[in-house]
Structure formats: structure tokens, C-alpha cells
Design an enzyme around this catalytic site. Structure first.
Site, PDB file in Angstrom:
ATOM      1  N   GLY A 299     -24.228  58.196  -7.443  1.00 21.81           N
ATOM      2  CA  GLY A 299     -23.313  57.384  -8.268  1.00 21.81           C
ATOM      3  C   GLY A 299     -23.783  55.946  -8.313  1.00 21.81           C
TER       4      GLY A 299
ATOM      5  CB  SER B 150     -10.660  55.255  -0.819  1.00 15.72           C
ATOM      6  OG  SER B 150      -9.678  54.420  -1.399  1.00 15.72           O
TER       7      SER B 150
ATOM      8  CE1 TYR C 203     -11.137  57.971  -5.383  1.00 15.94           C
ATOM      9  CE2 TYR C 203      -9.489  56.643  -4.244  1.00 15.94           C
ATOM     10  CZ  TYR C 203     -10.788  56.814  -4.719  1.00 15.94           C
ATOM     11  OH  TYR C 203     -11.722  55.822  -4.522  1.00 15.94           O
TER      12      TYR C 203
ATOM     13  CB  ALA D 227     -10.842  63.670  -2.335  1.00 14.48           C
ATOM     14  CE  LYS D 228     -13.120  58.291  -2.527  1.00 12.30           C
ATOM     15  NZ  LYS D 228     -14.594  58.377  -2.571  1.00 12.30           N
TER      16      LYS D 228
HETATM   17  P1  NAP Z   1     -17.711  53.487 -10.447  1.00  6.93           P
HETATM   18  O1  NAP Z   1     -18.009  52.092 -10.874  1.00  6.93           O
HETATM   19  O2  NAP Z   1     -16.848  54.344 -11.282  1.00  6.93           O
HETATM   20  O3  NAP Z   1     -19.119  54.228 -10.186  1.00  6.93           O
HETATM   21  C1  NAP Z   1     -19.169  55.563  -9.775  1.00  6.93           C
HETATM   22  C2  NAP Z   1     -20.444  56.172 -10.309  1.00  6.93           C
HETATM   23  O4  NAP Z   1     -20.475  57.544  -9.898  1.00  6.93           O
HETATM   24  C3  NAP Z   1     -20.518  56.169 -11.842  1.00  6.93           C
HETATM   25  O5  NAP Z   1     -21.784  55.721 -12.285  1.00  6.93           O
HETATM   26  C4  NAP Z   1     -20.288  57.626 -12.186  1.00  6.93           C
HETATM   27  O6  NAP Z   1     -20.921  58.034 -13.377  1.00  6.93           O
HETATM   28  C5  NAP Z   1     -20.918  58.322 -10.993  1.00  6.93           C
HETATM   29  N1  NAP Z   1     -20.490  59.703 -10.875  1.00  6.93           N
HETATM   30  C6  NAP Z   1     -19.263  60.221 -11.127  1.00  6.93           C
HETATM   31  N2  NAP Z   1     -19.261  61.546 -10.947  1.00  6.93           N
HETATM   32  C7  NAP Z   1     -20.524  61.888 -10.577  1.00  6.93           C
HETATM   33  C8  NAP Z   1     -21.148  63.118 -10.282  1.00  6.93           C
HETATM   34  N3  NAP Z   1     -20.475  64.273 -10.302  1.00  6.93           N
HETATM   35  N4  NAP Z   1     -22.468  63.124  -9.961  1.00  6.93           N
HETATM   36  C9  NAP Z   1     -23.171  61.963  -9.946  1.00  6.93           C
HETATM   37  N5  NAP Z   1     -22.630  60.750 -10.207  1.00  6.93           N
HETATM   38  C10 NAP Z   1     -21.312  60.717 -10.541  1.00  6.93           C
HETATM   39  O7  NAP Z   1     -17.075  53.503  -8.989  1.00  6.93           O
HETATM   40  P2  NAP Z   1     -17.062  52.430  -7.795  1.00  6.93           P
HETATM   41  O8  NAP Z   1     -15.822  51.650  -7.915  1.00  6.93           O
HETATM   42  O9  NAP Z   1     -18.375  51.752  -7.681  1.00  6.93           O
HETATM   43  O10 NAP Z   1     -16.840  53.429  -6.574  1.00  6.93           O
HETATM   44  C11 NAP Z   1     -17.907  53.973  -5.811  1.00  6.93           C
HETATM   45  C12 NAP Z   1     -17.312  54.779  -4.675  1.00  6.93           C
HETATM   46  O11 NAP Z   1     -16.452  53.946  -3.900  1.00  6.93           O
HETATM   47  C13 NAP Z   1     -16.463  55.963  -5.129  1.00  6.93           C
HETATM   48  O12 NAP Z   1     -16.622  57.035  -4.228  1.00  6.93           O
HETATM   49  C14 NAP Z   1     -15.055  55.413  -5.033  1.00  6.93           C
HETATM   50  O13 NAP Z   1     -14.107  56.438  -4.880  1.00  6.93           O
HETATM   51  C15 NAP Z   1     -15.173  54.536  -3.812  1.00  6.93           C
HETATM   52  N6  NAP Z   1     -14.167  53.487  -3.736  1.00  6.93           N
HETATM   53  C16 NAP Z   1     -14.045  52.544  -4.719  1.00  6.93           C
HETATM   54  C17 NAP Z   1     -13.056  51.558  -4.606  1.00  6.93           C
HETATM   55  C18 NAP Z   1     -12.865  50.486  -5.642  1.00  6.93           C
HETATM   56  O14 NAP Z   1     -11.885  49.749  -5.529  1.00  6.93           O
HETATM   57  N7  NAP Z   1     -13.724  50.350  -6.630  1.00  6.93           N
HETATM   58  C19 NAP Z   1     -12.205  51.561  -3.500  1.00  6.93           C
HETATM   59  C20 NAP Z   1     -12.361  52.548  -2.529  1.00  6.93           C
HETATM   60  C21 NAP Z   1     -13.339  53.502  -2.650  1.00  6.93           C
HETATM   61  P3  NAP Z   1     -20.065  57.990 -14.762  1.00  6.93           P
HETATM   62  O15 NAP Z   1     -19.731  56.561 -15.007  1.00  6.93           O
HETATM   63  O16 NAP Z   1     -21.044  58.572 -15.750  1.00  6.93           O
HETATM   64  O17 NAP Z   1     -18.863  58.857 -14.528  1.00  6.93           O
END
Ligand code: NAP
Length: 252
Positions: free
Chosen positions: A13, A142, A154, A157-158
Site C-alpha cells: 500500500g 490503528s 475496521y 480487523a485492526k
Molecule cells: P491510504 O492513503 O488510503 O493508502 C493505502 C494504500 O493501500 C492505497 O494506495 C491503496 O490503494 C492501497 N491498497 C488498498 N488495498 C490494497 C490491496 N488489496 N493491495 C495492495 N494495496 C492496497 O491509507 P493511509 O492513511 O496511508 O493508511 C495506511 C495504513 O495505516 C492502513 O493500514 C490504515 O488502515 C492505517 N492507518 C491509517 C490511519 C490514518 O489516520 N490515516 C490511522 C490508523 C491506521 P488504492 O488507493 O488504489 O485503494
């Protein structure tokens, strides 16, 4: 700095957000990085940036919830770089809804992409890590693991990620593999911007409200998660395993 000189990392990702920030940091510190995302084209943009700064990286398009795609992705990394030292299981999605409205498809999709993918990627990577007697796995949990309205899928899962992390640390520890998780709070990325849009707010307004609830009075940035992931992926954390570290500006 070259904390990761000679090391090979996979970040899933990694086309944007926390994953992209992590890929950039690991590469800047000397790792050869596989930038894995659903779209190889988007991953390539991050690779171009890394290579433009003198780093080494490879774009791979793979759905990390698909076992065959994960096997192929892992094989390609080992073929390209000869080993696999660091796995950052970062890919994740949200499909928020209140329980009474949540479909089984929304439940399954979120469990599969956020949790099953970590099982699949870790299983594929450990073969190489066990043979090397060296490995670092960092998983994205998360703050929502503690419970969050509209996120039954979510949060489950987390929370599952934390249990999986603790168990893999027990099973893989004898092979000099550490397994840890980070649990971010509100980080400004496309994921939280999409959440803002869903609740009818602008990203700025949504972030402002989140900041007011946070002791540090601001939301986090992807680089502030990447630096903790890099610590857990480095030998600076050599005796830390099975842990989940919250990165949430002091919120309880
Ligand atoms: P993001 O900007 O949405 O980036 C996630 C990336 O993962 C996207 O490029 C997405 O591609 C890709 N992805 C989704 N499904 C996939 C799959 N099946 N196989 C391969 N790649 C896939 O998310 P982020 O905010 O950076 O979050 C990254 C991680 O941190 C996630 O696990 C999220 O749950 C966790 N997290 C985030 C936050 C927050 O506040 N942002 C807080 C706690 C935890 P597409 O765009 O093409 O779907």
C-alpha cells in the site's frame, strides 16, 4: 544515514500516504524497497521519486489480499534483490457504516484487506526470513482497535492485527525475526480525507475537529508514522517484539 544498507524491504500500500512515506524513508536510509500497491502505475510514481534521489526501488502491482498475487510479488522481490529483510504490512481500507447498515461485503472486504493480507504476506516473507535467520515485520494496526463508532469491521480487523502480531512474534522469534505493530491515531492522508468527505466535512474542518480532541492539538503526518516504523524495522529495536506502539499525539 544508512541504517538499512544492504537490506531489502517490501512496503505494501505504498503508492501514497503512510506507505509512501515509509518507502521513501527506508530507501533514503539505504534499503532496496519494493513499492507494492494495487496499481503498479501509482507505485511507479513513488519509485521514480526514490530513484531520482539516488535510491533503489521497484514498483510491483499486487492485491495483497490475493494469495497467488502475494506469492508472485514475494518471488519477484527475492529474484530482483536476492533476499527479503523487512516487511511493512501497510495496505488498508475502510468501509465505514453503522452495524445495522453494514453489509457482509463491507465486513469481509475490510477484514480481508486489513488482516488476511498480513497473514498472507507474512507467511510468504517468513520463508526467506527464516532461511536468513533475520527479519523485521511491522504491521499497521490503528487506534480504532480500541473501538470506534461506524467502524465495527475496521476496529475488529485492526484489533486482530495486534493479536496476529503478538502470535507471529512468538512463532518467529526463534529465527531472529521481530514482529511489531504501530497503531496510529488521526493521520492526514487520502484515507482520512475520504472519511471527511463521507461525513460531509472538508478535510481541513475534519482535521481541526480531530486536533481539538488530541493532547498535542494537531493531527499526525505520514512521516511521523514512517519514522516509528523505520525504528521498528531497524536494529535499533533489536530486542523489541510482539508490541503495538500507539502513535496518536497523546490521546487515550
Ligand atoms: P491510504 O492513503 O488510503 O493508502 C493505502 C494504500 O493501500 C492505497 O494506495 C491503496 O490503494 C492501497 N491498497 C488498498 N488495498 C490494497 C490491496 N488489496 N493491495 C495492495 N494495496 C492496497 O491509507 P493511509 O492513511 O496511508 O493508511 C495506511 C495504513 O495505516 C492502513 O493500514 C490504515 O488502515 C492505517 N492507518 C491509517 C490511519 C490514518 O489516520 N490515516 C490511522 C490508523 C491506521 P488504492 O488507493 O488504489 O485503494
Amino acid at each position: 544515514m544508512s541504517r538499512f544498507a544492504g537490506k531489502v524491504a517490501v512496503v505494501t500500500g505504498a503508492a501514497q500516504g503512510i506507505g509512501a512515506a515509509t518507502a521513501r524513508l527506508l530507501a533514503a536510509d539505504g534499503a532496496s524497497v519494493a513499492v507494492v500497491d494495487l496499481s503498479e502505475e501509482s507505485a511507479q510514481r513513488v519509485v521514480d521519486e526514490i530513484v531520482g534521489k539516488g535510491g533503489t526501488a521497484l514498483a510491483i502491482g499486487a492485491d495483497v489480499s490475493d494469495e497467488a498475487a502475494v506469492e508472485a510479488m514475494t518471488a519477484r522481490v527475492v529474484e530482483a534483490y536476492g533476499r527479503l529483510d523487512i516487511l511493512v504490512n501497510n495496505a488498508g481500507i475502510t468501509r465505514d457504516n453503522m452495524l445495522f447498515k453494514m453489509s457482509a461485503a463491507e465486513w469481509n472486504q475490510v477484514l480481508t484487506v486489513n488482516l488476511t493480507s498480513i497473514f498472507l504476506c507474512s507467511k510468504a516473507a517468513q520463508k526467506h526470513m527464516v532461511a536468513q535467520k533475520y527479519g523485521k515485520i511491522v504491521n499497521l494496526s490503528s487506534r480504532s482497535a480500541l473501538g470506534n463508532r461506524g467502524q465495527a469491521n475496521y476496529a475488529a480487523a485492526k484489533a486482530g492485527v495486534q493479536g496476529l502480531t503478538a502470535t507471529l512474534a512468538i512463532e518467529l522469534g526463534p529465527f531472529n525475526i521481530t514482529v511489531n505493530a504501530v497503531a496510529p491515531g488521526y493521520i492526514a492522508t487520502a484515507m482520512t480525507a475520504a472519511t471527511a468527505e463521507r461525513v460531509g466535512s472538508s478535510p481541513d474542518e475534519h482535521q481541526k475537529m480531530a486536533a481539538e480532541r488530541t493532547p498535542l492539538r494537531r493531527v499526525g503526518q505520514p512521516e511521523e508514522v514512517a519514522s516509528v516504523i523505520a525504528f521498528l524495522a531497524s536494529d535499533e529495536s533489536s530486542y523489541v517484539s510482539g508490541q503495538t506502539l500507539y502513535i496518536n499525539g497523546g490521546a487515550r
